[in-house]
Structures are given as structure tokens and as C-alpha cells.
Design an enzyme around this catalytic site. Structure first.
Site, PDB file in Angstrom:
ATOM      1  N   ASP A 238     -13.959  -1.578   3.482  1.00  0.00           N
ATOM      2  CA  ASP A 238     -12.965  -1.753   4.549  1.00  0.00           C
ATOM      3  C   ASP A 238     -13.605  -1.228   5.838  1.00  0.00           C
ATOM      4  OD1 ASP A 238      -9.561  -0.366   5.001  1.00  0.00           O
ATOM      5  OD2 ASP A 238     -10.878  -1.452   6.355  1.00  0.00           O
TER       6      ASP A 238
ATOM      7  N   GLY B 123      -4.326  -4.332   6.052  1.00  0.00           N
ATOM      8  CA  GLY B 123      -3.270  -4.109   7.051  1.00  0.00           C
ATOM      9  C   GLY B 123      -3.483  -2.832   7.839  1.00  0.00           C
TER      10      GLY B 123
ATOM     11  N   ASP C   5      -7.400   3.193  -2.781  1.00  0.00           N
ATOM     12  CA  ASP C   5      -8.100   3.264  -1.489  1.00  0.00           C
ATOM     13  C   ASP C   5      -8.319   4.731  -1.138  1.00  0.00           C
ATOM     14  OD1 ASP C   5      -7.432   1.918   1.873  1.00  0.00           O
ATOM     15  OD2 ASP C   5      -9.136   3.023   1.020  1.00  0.00           O
TER      16      ASP C   5
ATOM     17  N   LYS D  26      -1.268  -0.843  -4.240  1.00  0.00           N
ATOM     18  CA  LYS D  26      -2.482  -0.090  -3.865  1.00  0.00           C
ATOM     19  C   LYS D  26      -2.070   1.358  -3.666  1.00  0.00           C
ATOM     20  CE  LYS D  26      -4.929   0.188   0.506  1.00  0.00           C
ATOM     21  NZ  LYS D  26      -5.653  -0.597   1.539  1.00  0.00           N
TER      22      LYS D  26
ATOM     23  N   SER E 257       0.858  -1.192   0.000  1.00  0.00           N
ATOM     24  CA  SER E 257       0.000   0.000   0.000  1.00  0.00           C
ATOM     25  C   SER E 257       0.891   1.239   0.000  1.00  0.00           C
ATOM     26  CB  SER E 257      -0.886   0.002   1.247  1.00  0.00           C
ATOM     27  OG  SER E 257      -1.673   1.167   1.278  1.00  0.00           O
TER      28      SER E 257
ATOM     29  N   LYS F 288      -3.141   5.156  -2.307  1.00  0.00           N
ATOM     30  CA  LYS F 288      -4.067   6.012  -1.574  1.00  0.00           C
ATOM     31  C   LYS F 288      -4.455   7.154  -2.503  1.00  0.00           C
ATOM     32  CE  LYS F 288      -4.081   4.044   2.457  1.00  0.00           C
ATOM     33  NZ  LYS F 288      -5.306   3.432   2.998  1.00  0.00           N
TER      34      LYS F 288
ATOM     35  N   LYS G 295      -9.955  -7.106   7.900  1.00  0.00           N
ATOM     36  CA  LYS G 295      -8.888  -6.849   8.878  1.00  0.00           C
ATOM     37  C   LYS G 295      -9.386  -7.427  10.197  1.00  0.00           C
ATOM     38  CE  LYS G 295      -7.516  -2.470   6.791  1.00  0.00           C
ATOM     39  NZ  LYS G 295      -7.563  -0.997   6.933  1.00  0.00           N
TER      40      LYS G 295
ATOM     41  N   GLU H  88     -11.407   0.966  -3.151  1.00  0.00           N
ATOM     42  CA  GLU H  88     -11.652   0.671  -1.728  1.00  0.00           C
ATOM     43  C   GLU H  88     -12.241   1.877  -0.996  1.00  0.00           C
ATOM     44  OE1 GLU H  88      -8.138  -0.918   0.061  1.00  0.00           O
ATOM     45  OE2 GLU H  88      -8.963  -0.863   2.099  1.00  0.00           O
TER      46      GLU H  88
HETATM   47  C1  LIG Z   1      -3.073   4.218   8.837  1.00  0.00           C
HETATM   48  S1  LIG Z   1      -3.609   3.545   7.356  1.00  0.00           S
HETATM   49  C2  LIG Z   1      -4.268   2.052   7.872  1.00  0.00           C
HETATM   50  C3  LIG Z   1      -5.500   1.745   7.069  1.00  0.00           C
HETATM   51  C4  LIG Z   1      -5.187   1.459   5.612  1.00  0.00           C
HETATM   52  N1  LIG Z   1      -4.178   0.406   5.511  1.00  0.00           N
HETATM   53  C5  LIG Z   1      -3.389   0.309   4.430  1.00  0.00           C
HETATM   54  O1  LIG Z   1      -3.422   1.060   3.484  1.00  0.00           O
HETATM   55  C6  LIG Z   1      -2.366  -0.800   4.470  1.00  0.00           C
HETATM   56  C7  LIG Z   1      -1.301  -0.454   5.467  1.00  0.00           C
HETATM   57  C8  LIG Z   1      -0.356  -1.644   5.678  1.00  0.00           C
HETATM   58  O2  LIG Z   1       0.438  -1.921   4.757  1.00  0.00           O
HETATM   59  O3  LIG Z   1      -0.496  -2.290   6.727  1.00  0.00           O
HETATM   60  C9  LIG Z   1      -6.459   1.084   4.861  1.00  0.00           C
HETATM   61  O4  LIG Z   1      -7.400   1.897   4.920  1.00  0.00           O
HETATM   62  O5  LIG Z   1      -6.544   0.020   4.255  1.00  0.00           O
HETATM   63 MG   LIG Z   2      -8.534   0.736   3.442  1.00  0.00          MG
END
Ligand SMILES: CSCC[C@@H](NC(=O)CCC(=O)O)C(=O)O
Ligand SMILES: [Mg+2]
Length: 368
Positions: A238, A290, A188, A161, A135, A163, A262, A213
Site C-alpha cells: 500500500d 480507501g 493491514d 480487513k 476495514s 488493522k 489508492k 498488507e
Molecule cells: C487513516 S487509515 C487510512 C489508510 C488505511 N485505509 C484503510 O484501512 C481503509 C479505510 C477506508 O475504509 O477508507 C490503509 O492503510 O489501508
Molecule cells: Mg493499508
């Protein structure tokens, strides 16, 4: 079986680089760790909360108080036949699911170590290795993004992925797709858009994404069901899916075509497995998300991702993607085929590095 004693730790473990989402930035792992003692064995769990209530309502401070004042004293009163008993013991506790999952994960680890059984086999896992991706946070420029993604692709990650947020969505995604036409790619939004952005989001359909996402509100399922027919790309939920009931609503309403599971978000592995089974019955693929976990939470995620309907790569990157040094002596390393190997030892398989853990512990308490 009765838990004899509980140790709680708040930690501060810096990331190798800040992680930026559509709405906030994480600089370090601020998880609350749980250590359960019983019959000469111990089990570890991680409540992967952040320093602020930006992903969900929890923070390291709320999880610390909830675990110290309510959840740890409560679970010390309960006779557990197995780890599934923790979910039942916490049935009257409202929300605070990450805090609850810290104890629940530790119970799975503890029973696995007492029984000499691996977490993957306790959960019904069918894989020896799990597909993973990476991510990538919001970057300062498209050139910087290409460099960051290029380094991860060179490191062997076969799924990326991104953001996204208004002003950082169509162009960055287009740039990555044009540079890597065959890369498995998804985005996401962490709830930053509204239904009014439907036509704007539909531009993402041009990039052959695996999924989009959580485009809409963190506690919405209804509007996602109205958005999905306007997009060709499957929506993945999510934040919205905090329990098996939420998963049932989303599946029955057609609010998503994929679910990011998760275990920490849904209160633990018992609920996570239920959601996996419901999605499987509905023909909806899932993947393991994650929360920037240490090797303790990462081990639980990898075991969960070994279940059969986890058919998309998870956000379970290798430890070095997050930390210069992890708090386990056996950090996960990326295999050449973009997978992580599933631990087969008793419990989660995580071996805590007590000396380094002591170094990154900011607060500790023993209960019972
Ligand atoms: C602080 S961001 C945590 C939430 C985010 N998590 C990720 O993008 C994956 C982060 C990881 O590699 O654990 C999500 O919304 O999916
Ligand atoms: Mg997410």
C-alpha cells in the site's frame, strides 16, 4: 481547454466512530476538496489527507498550502486536452501526491461532465458493480472486535480487513477466523513490523488470509522482497507504491503478490490506471484501497475499481460506515451482494450537497 477558476475547501466531517490503525487514530475526515470551473461546467476532487503526517508525509495543512500556492496557480496556466494532462503538468512537482490528486480527480470529473461520459467509461471500466469489504480499526478488546465485525457481517459485508500491530495481531485474527471460518479476511499492519518479525508474522499463515498488507516500512520494497519468501500468505503493498515506477520495482523484485491501489496515493487516476495495467500484465491482482473519503473521493474509487484487474474486494465501504451524513446527495449504499453500484452518469456521478458542504467547510478560497 483552460480551467477558468478553482475553489478549494478544507473540511471537517466527523466519523461515526474513531478509526485506529497500528500507529495513529482518525476522528474526522480532514480532506481538501477541489472544484474546477470551465465552460459552464464544474468538476470535484478530494485530496483525502489526514490531520497529521501519519499515513504519508502529507496533512490537510500541507495539501492546503501546496494546492493554494503551487498546484492551482500552475494548472490555471495549462491548456488541457483531457484529464491525463494534469499528471504531465505536475511532472516536476515532487511528492505531495494526495494534493496533486485533488486537482487530477476534479479534472476527470470535469471532462466527463463536459463530454457527457461517465468516469468508469473514461477509465475503461468493465463492471456495473464492484466487490467491497470493510476495514476494521484496532479495538479495545477481542469481545469488542467480535461485536464490531459481527455488525458489519450482519450488514452484508463479505470481506473484512483487520488493522494489526504487535500485541494485537495473532489472537484477534484467530478469534475472527474461528468465529467466521469462511469469511474473506485480510490484515493491514501500516508498516509497524520489521524483518526481525518474520517468524512472528508467519503465524498468520494459519488463518487462510487473502493477504498481509504493508507489514514493513512505508517506503520499503527491498525488505518486503526478502520477507515474501518467508510467508505463505501474499504480501500486499500500500504505502510503498507511490508511482508506476515503484509498482514496477515491486513486481520485478517479487516484493508483493497483491497491490492495494489508492488513486490519491499515486497522484491520481492516470497513474492508478497505469499501475492496474502493469499488475495485470504481471498476473498480479489489485484492489482499491480507501482513505476514509467522502462521497466525492468514493465515487472516483468506485469508478477505478470497475477496471478488470480489480479482482479483490476494495476498502470502499458504504457512506454510512463513515459518516452520519455525507457531503453528497447520492451517498453509496451497500448492495446485498457486498458490492457498490458503479455510477453511470456524466463524470464521477457524485452530486455535492452544497448546503451541508458549507456547514462542514472550515476554510475556503477561490483562485483565478
Ligand atoms: C487513516 S487509515 C487510512 C489508510 C488505511 N485505509 C484503510 O484501512 C481503509 C479505510 C477506508 O475504509 O477508507 C490503509 O492503510 O489501508
Ligand atoms: Mg493499508
Amino acid at each position: 481547454m483552460r480551467i477558468e477558476q478553482i475553489e478549494l475547501r478544507r473540511i471537517e466531517l466527523p466519523f461515526v466512530a474513531p478509526f485506529e490503525t497500528s500507529g495513529w487514530r482518525e476522528e474526522a475526515n480532514h480532506s481538501v476538496l477541489v472544484r474546477l470551473f470551465a465552460q459552464g461546467a464544474e468538476g470535484w476532487g478530494e485530496a483525502p489527507v489526514g490531520v497529521g503526517p501519519w499515513y504519508n508525509e502529507e496533512t490537510s495543512a500541507t495539501a492546503w498550502v501546496m494546492l493554494r500556492e503551487i498546484l492551482a496557480p500552475l494548472i490555471l496556466q495549462v491548456d488541457l486536452d483531457g484529464p491525463e494532462g494534469v499528471e504531465a503538468a505536475f511532472a516536476r512537482v515532487r511528492a505531495n501526491r494526495m494534493a496533486r490528486s485533488g486537482i487530477e480527480f476534479a479534472a476527470w470529473d470535469l471532462f466527463g461532465r463536459l463530454r457527457g461520459q461517465s468516469l468508469t467509461s473514461m477509465l475503461g471500466g468493465t463492471r456495473m458493480s464492484v466487490d467491497v469489504g470493510v476495514s476494521v480499526g484496532v479495538q479495545s478488546s477481542i469481545e469488542a472486535l467480535l461485536e464490531v465485525v459481527g455488525a458489519y457481517v450482519a450488514a452484508g459485508y463479505q470481506r473484512v480487513k483487520l488493522k494489526i500491530k504487535p500485541g494485537w495481531d495473532i489472537e484477534p485474527t484467530r478469534a475472527i477466523r474461528e468465529r467466521w471460518p469462511d469469511l474473506r479476511l485480510q490484515v493491514d499492519a501500516n508498516s509497524i513490523y520489521t524483518l526481525a518479525d518474520a517468524a512472528h508474522l508467519a503465524q498468520l499463515d494459519a488463518f487462510n488470509l487473502l493477504l498481509i498488507e504493508q507489514p514493513l516500512a512505508h517506503d520499503d520494497i527491498f525488505d518486503h522482497a526478502k520477507l515474501q519468501p518467508q510467508l505463505r500468505t501474499p504480501i500486499c503493498l500500500d504505502e510503498s507504491i507511490v508511482s508506476p515506477e515503484h509498482a514496477r520495482w515491486a513486481l520485478e523484485m517479487g516484493a508483493c503478490g497483491v497491490i492495494n491501489i489508492k488513486p490519491s496515493r499515486v497522484g491520481g487516476l492516470t497513474a492508478a490506471r497505469q499501475i492496474h495495467d502493469m499488475a495485470q500484465a504481471a498476473g498480479v491482482p489489485v484492489w482499491c484501497g480507501g482513505m476514509l473519503e467522502t462521497g466525492i473521493g468514493r465515487a472516483a474509487n468506485v469508478a477505478l475499481a470497475s477496471l478488470p484487474n480489480f479482482s479483490l474486494p476494495g476498502d470502499i465501504s458504504a457512506s454510512e460506515r463513515y459518516f452520519k451524513r455525507d457531503i453528497v446527495t447520492n451517498p453509496f449504499r451497500l448492495n446485498p451482494d457486498s458490492t457498490l453500484s458503479v455510477p453511470t452518469g456524466p463524470g464521477s456521478g457524485a452530486e455535492v450537497d452544497m448546503e451541508y458542504l458549507e456547514h462542514v467547510t472550515v476554510e475556503k478560497v477561490i483562485i483565478g
